[in-house]
Design a protein around this motif. Structure first.
Motif, PDB file in Angstrom:
ATOM      1  N   THR A  93       1.572  -1.667  -1.415  1.00  0.00           N
ATOM      2  CA  THR A  93       2.508  -0.586  -1.124  1.00  0.00           C
ATOM      3  C   THR A  93       1.767   0.742  -1.211  1.00  0.00           C
ATOM      4  O   THR A  93       1.064   1.010  -2.185  1.00  0.00           O
ATOM      5  CB  THR A  93       3.678  -0.602  -2.110  1.00  0.00           C
ATOM      6  OG1 THR A  93       4.357  -1.863  -2.014  1.00  0.00           O
ATOM      7  CG2 THR A  93       4.664   0.516  -1.816  1.00  0.00           C
ATOM      8  N   ASP A  94       1.926   1.580  -0.224  1.00  0.00           N
ATOM      9  CA  ASP A  94       1.250   2.870  -0.171  1.00  0.00           C
ATOM     10  C   ASP A  94       1.969   3.854  -1.082  1.00  0.00           C
ATOM     11  O   ASP A  94       3.123   4.226  -0.833  1.00  0.00           O
ATOM     12  CB  ASP A  94       1.243   3.385   1.270  1.00  0.00           C
ATOM     13  CG  ASP A  94       0.410   4.647   1.440  1.00  0.00           C
ATOM     14  OD1 ASP A  94       0.477   5.537   0.581  1.00  0.00           O
ATOM     15  OD2 ASP A  94      -0.313   4.744   2.450  1.00  0.00           O
ATOM     16  N   ARG A  95       1.273   4.271  -2.146  1.00  0.00           N
ATOM     17  CA  ARG A  95       1.892   5.170  -3.120  1.00  0.00           C
ATOM     18  C   ARG A  95       2.380   6.465  -2.478  1.00  0.00           C
ATOM     19  O   ARG A  95       3.477   6.957  -2.769  1.00  0.00           O
ATOM     20  CB  ARG A  95       0.880   5.503  -4.214  1.00  0.00           C
ATOM     21  CG  ARG A  95       1.384   6.518  -5.215  1.00  0.00           C
ATOM     22  CD  ARG A  95       0.308   6.945  -6.181  1.00  0.00           C
ATOM     23  NE  ARG A  95       0.883   7.600  -7.338  1.00  0.00           N
ATOM     24  CZ  ARG A  95       0.194   7.939  -8.411  1.00  0.00           C
ATOM     25  NH1 ARG A  95      -1.095   7.656  -8.484  1.00  0.00           N
ATOM     26  NH2 ARG A  95       0.773   8.537  -9.434  1.00  0.00           N
ATOM     27  N   TRP A  96       1.558   7.050  -1.607  1.00  0.00           N
ATOM     28  CA  TRP A  96       1.872   8.366  -1.068  1.00  0.00           C
ATOM     29  C   TRP A  96       2.953   8.275  -0.002  1.00  0.00           C
ATOM     30  O   TRP A  96       3.828   9.166   0.074  1.00  0.00           O
ATOM     31  CB  TRP A  96       0.591   9.007  -0.545  1.00  0.00           C
ATOM     32  CG  TRP A  96      -0.463   8.965  -1.597  1.00  0.00           C
ATOM     33  CD1 TRP A  96      -1.551   8.137  -1.654  1.00  0.00           C
ATOM     34  CD2 TRP A  96      -0.505   9.723  -2.820  1.00  0.00           C
ATOM     35  NE1 TRP A  96      -2.264   8.346  -2.802  1.00  0.00           N
ATOM     36  CE2 TRP A  96      -1.643   9.312  -3.546  1.00  0.00           C
ATOM     37  CE3 TRP A  96       0.307  10.718  -3.365  1.00  0.00           C
ATOM     38  CZ2 TRP A  96      -1.995   9.860  -4.776  1.00  0.00           C
ATOM     39  CZ3 TRP A  96      -0.032  11.270  -4.593  1.00  0.00           C
ATOM     40  CH2 TRP A  96      -1.169  10.846  -5.286  1.00  0.00           C
ATOM     41  N   ARG A 104      -3.264   9.871   3.351  1.00  0.00           N
ATOM     42  CA  ARG A 104      -4.084   9.937   2.147  1.00  0.00           C
ATOM     43  C   ARG A 104      -4.237  11.390   1.738  1.00  0.00           C
ATOM     44  O   ARG A 104      -4.654  12.224   2.549  1.00  0.00           O
ATOM     45  CB  ARG A 104      -5.460   9.319   2.379  1.00  0.00           C
ATOM     46  CG  ARG A 104      -5.453   7.825   2.621  1.00  0.00           C
ATOM     47  CD  ARG A 104      -6.876   7.341   2.873  1.00  0.00           C
ATOM     48  NE  ARG A 104      -7.734   7.595   1.717  1.00  0.00           N
ATOM     49  CZ  ARG A 104      -9.001   8.014   1.800  1.00  0.00           C
ATOM     50  NH1 ARG A 104      -9.547   8.249   2.979  1.00  0.00           N
ATOM     51  NH2 ARG A 104      -9.702   8.199   0.712  1.00  0.00           N
ATOM     52  N   ARG A 108      -3.664   9.338   7.838  1.00  0.00           N
ATOM     53  CA  ARG A 108      -3.280   8.038   7.282  1.00  0.00           C
ATOM     54  C   ARG A 108      -2.499   8.202   5.981  1.00  0.00           C
ATOM     55  O   ARG A 108      -2.388   7.263   5.199  1.00  0.00           O
ATOM     56  CB  ARG A 108      -4.522   7.177   7.047  1.00  0.00           C
ATOM     57  CG  ARG A 108      -5.366   6.928   8.304  1.00  0.00           C
ATOM     58  CD  ARG A 108      -4.759   5.887   9.207  1.00  0.00           C
ATOM     59  NE  ARG A 108      -5.517   5.708  10.435  1.00  0.00           N
ATOM     60  CZ  ARG A 108      -5.764   4.528  11.002  1.00  0.00           C
ATOM     61  NH1 ARG A 108      -5.310   3.417  10.446  1.00  0.00           N
ATOM     62  NH2 ARG A 108      -6.457   4.457  12.120  1.00  0.00           N
ATOM     63  N   ASP A 150       9.466   0.754   0.951  1.00  0.00           N
ATOM     64  CA  ASP A 150       9.105   0.387  -0.408  1.00  0.00           C
ATOM     65  C   ASP A 150      10.360   0.037  -1.187  1.00  0.00           C
ATOM     66  O   ASP A 150      11.482   0.248  -0.719  1.00  0.00           O
ATOM     67  CB  ASP A 150       8.336   1.526  -1.087  1.00  0.00           C
ATOM     68  CG  ASP A 150       9.193   2.771  -1.268  1.00  0.00           C
ATOM     69  OD1 ASP A 150       9.851   3.195  -0.301  1.00  0.00           O
ATOM     70  OD2 ASP A 150       9.237   3.306  -2.384  1.00  0.00           O
TER      71      ASP A 150
END
Length: 649
Positions: free
Chosen positions: A351-354, A331, A329, A378
């Motif tokens: 928003t997914d940082r990675w 992470r 996922r 993003d």
């Protein structure tokens, strides 16, 4: 801080660092009574603008999230480290809403910022003044053209400048705060380029010019040194460099720019393993440093300033390393300290940082075939990619996904059904104080399809709550073995370790697709050696952990921290674990060493045990299984985690 702390801290410094800090102390005394005027500036122009059409490349979903966040901020609502604020229409820059205290005014270096009783929670006070929520508002203006966002940004900057005169108050104490704030100001000016009031807010505003000059003078005078030259010095150099490129208006700008770029190159290399992982072995600081480095390169390319090849090479390796260690996922590991620090924020909540960092890495460096796929989009990626010049970097990149990053001592075992296991056999931390390390040698972290099963509990806090700080960085606070109630490494304060456990990896074999093996040991318990073996068998979907202790008889506590989504039914030495993922019931069985007596702990506070911190300032109860006994008369403690079957024997 106590006299004892100062002596312990001094013991971790070398002669050069001690001399530099003595010079800093003398300079602070001189600056107390001698505040120079910033040089007059005429004819300043801002030229580091985004190329035409850049904002059109922002994905619609990302723009929607950004605007929703901007509208929430316009209504005065924000959340910092778990504390909801409704006063952001007209914030008090020195007020801590968590404790209700207000930081005292006065000469910056006299403010006792570590004292929560006097100042409040310093992180709560500092975070809004990084002005990253203002970069969000400025980005909303750039995308929509709605001048309400720009006007709010201008109101808040003028308010902050008026309330925080140079060298007065709590916001002039820490270099990382000044560096990140400067980077925010550069991007605010860039994103407000189309607004008629932009020049009047910045280059034609004597107050803004004075603030920008004094920020850079401060950073040039007080760099983080020696044992403190971790992520802080990267932020200081990146902010100084960005401002000296974009706000190239002062007599000292060229010198500041050259010095900051030299510092950035030197410390990026020093802070990064050859494998690309950050040497602090604290994953969120890997993200922070990568964001800061990418932002600095963007400023260099926008200003036409040549960047030394090692800078881009380090950032490329950091991006490949991130792609190597994330789970299904996206992470990354939850390792070491984490304080939710970001280098540049222009995106909305959710928003997914990675994923964002990997998307930027793809745009700037190009993805490798083994990289995980990144879905969605993003705001930050197209903005950075519009400024950073593409170009080949002469380096051999990994042909397949690395599983063992030897210099960092990190090994990731992967199995079927998205089983992911991180094994820690690396150094205790970075530099002599290892400020952001945890006493977590040989710990494991296990996920199933992105769900924390055996979890790293996280960080929760830095200042003001010493018992919680001790717990979340303790050996008992991780999935590893504790002897005689001691930590593997000795703490001398909340950001100071005076003795570091030394680990070494003996086996890291992921070449066999049927069984992946890892083995490591550490010497943190003086007189005894803890050795751990981990095997992940694909066919049985089974993880086997064997702990051995060589040395005299010692008392033992073996801890396994379950993720917050996991429910555990413990009977004897067997725990049945259940959870839900995407509406589907999942299960696993954890067979624990029978030589130990097992208890489940959840949400206990005296002392702390059974907690999970999803982010800084936030914690929630989670189940921790602790086995107690001794090393006498046993060849090893065997733990078996099997997924998907409760009938396993």
């Amino acid at each position: 801080m106590s006299a004892g702390w100062y002596l312990r801290r001094l013991s971790r410094m070398g002669p050069r660092e001690i001399g530099g800090r003595a010079g800093d102390a003398l300079r602070r005394r001189r600056w107390r009574s001698s505040l120079p005027d910033s040089p007059g500036v005429t004819g300043a122009r801002f030229t580091a603008v985004l190329p035409a059409g850049t904002t059109a490349a922002v994905p619609p979903d990302a723009a929607k999230r950004l605007i929703a966040e901007a509208d929430r901020l316009m209504a005065g609502h924000a959340e910092f480290f778990g504390v909801v604020r409704d006063d952001m229409v007209d914030p008090d820059w020195c007020h801590d809403p968590k404790t209700g205290r207000r930081a005292p005014w006065g000469y910056a270096f006299d403010v006792p910022y570590r004292s929560e009783d006097t100042v409040g929670d310093i992180k709560q006070i500092w975070e809004p003044s990084r002005h990253q929520y203002l970069t969000v508002l400025a980005a909303a203006y750039a995308i929509t053209g709605d001048e309400r966002y720009a006007e709010r940004v201008a109101e808040h900057l003028r308010s902050w400048w008026a309330a925080n005169a140079p060298l007065r108050g709590v916001h002039w104490i820490s270099g990382i705060e000044l560096g990140i704030r400067l980077l925010s100001w550069v991007w605010i000016r860039r994103l407000l380029e189309g607004w008629p009031g932009a020049a009047g807010l910045f280059e034609d505003n004597p107050v803004a010019l004075d603030q920008i000059w004094h920020h850079q003078r401060w950073l040039a005078a007080f760099p983080s040194r020696g044992s403190s030259a971790n992520n802080h010095v990267i932020a200081e150099a990146a902010g100084q460099f960005a401002a000296a490129c974009a706000f190239d208006w002062f007599p000292s700008s060229a010198r500041w720019r050259a010095d900051a770029l030299g510092s950035l190159e030197r410390h990026l290399r020093a802070n990064t393993f050859g494998s690309g992982l950050n040497r602090e072995l604290a994953t969120e600081y890997h993200g922070l440093v990568l964001e800061l480095g990418l932002a600095a390169v963007a400023e260099a390319d926008a200003a036409g300033v040549p960047v030394p090849a090692p800078v881009r090479l380090v950032l490329l390796r950091m991006t490949d390393a991130l792609a190597a260690v994330v789970d299904s996922r996206l992470r990354p590991p939850r390792q070491g300290d984490a304080d939710d620090g970001h280098g540049l924020i222009v995106d909305g909540a959710g928003t997914d940082r990675w994923a964002s960092l990997l998307a930027t890495g793809d745009a700037v460096f190009g993805r490798l075939t083994w990289w995980p796929e990144v879905a969605g989009g993003d705001v930050r990626t197209p903005l950075l990619a519009a400024l950073i010049r593409p170009g080949a970097i002469e380096v051999t990149r990994p042909a397949s996904r690395p599983a063992h990053l030897a210099d960092a001592g990190m090994t990731v075992l992967r199995g079927p059904e998205e089983i992911w296991c991180r094994c820690d056999g690396g150094p205790h931390g970075f530099l002599s104080i290892a400020a952001h390390a945890h006493a977590d040698a040989l710990s494991v972290e296990v996920r199933h399809d992105g769900v924390d099963v055996l979890a790293d509990p996280g960080t929760y806090c830095y200042h003001g709550q010493p018992e919680w700080r001790r717990y979340f960085r303790s050996t008992l606070g991780h999935n590893t073995l504790q002897l005689d109630g001691d930590d593997q490494s000795a703490s001398g304060g909340p950001f100071l370790w005076t003795r570091h456990a030394r680990s070494r990896v003996l086996v890291a074999d992921t070449s066999d697709t049927s069984v992946a093996r890892w083995c490591a040991e550490h010497d943190g318990y003086q007189g005894s050696v803890h050795r751990r073996r981990v095997e992940l068998t694909a066919a049985s979907r089974e993880l086997r952990i064997v702990d051995e202790v060589r040395g005299p008889k010692r008392s033992v506590r073996l801890a396994f921290h379950l993720g917050p989504a996991i429910t555990a039914d413990l009977v004897g030495n067997r725990a049945v674990l259940t959870w839900t993922r995407d509406g589907e019931e999942r299960s696993a069985v954890l067979d624990l060493p029978g030589q130990l007596g097992w208890r489940a702990h959840r949400g206990e506070s005296d002392p702390p045990l059974g907690w999970y911190s999803a982010g800084f300032g936030r914690k929630e109860p989670a189940t921790t299984l602790v086995g107690t006994g001794s090393t006498d008369g046993t060849e090893g403690f065997v733990t078996v985690l099997g997924f998907g079957s409760q009938e396993r024997t």
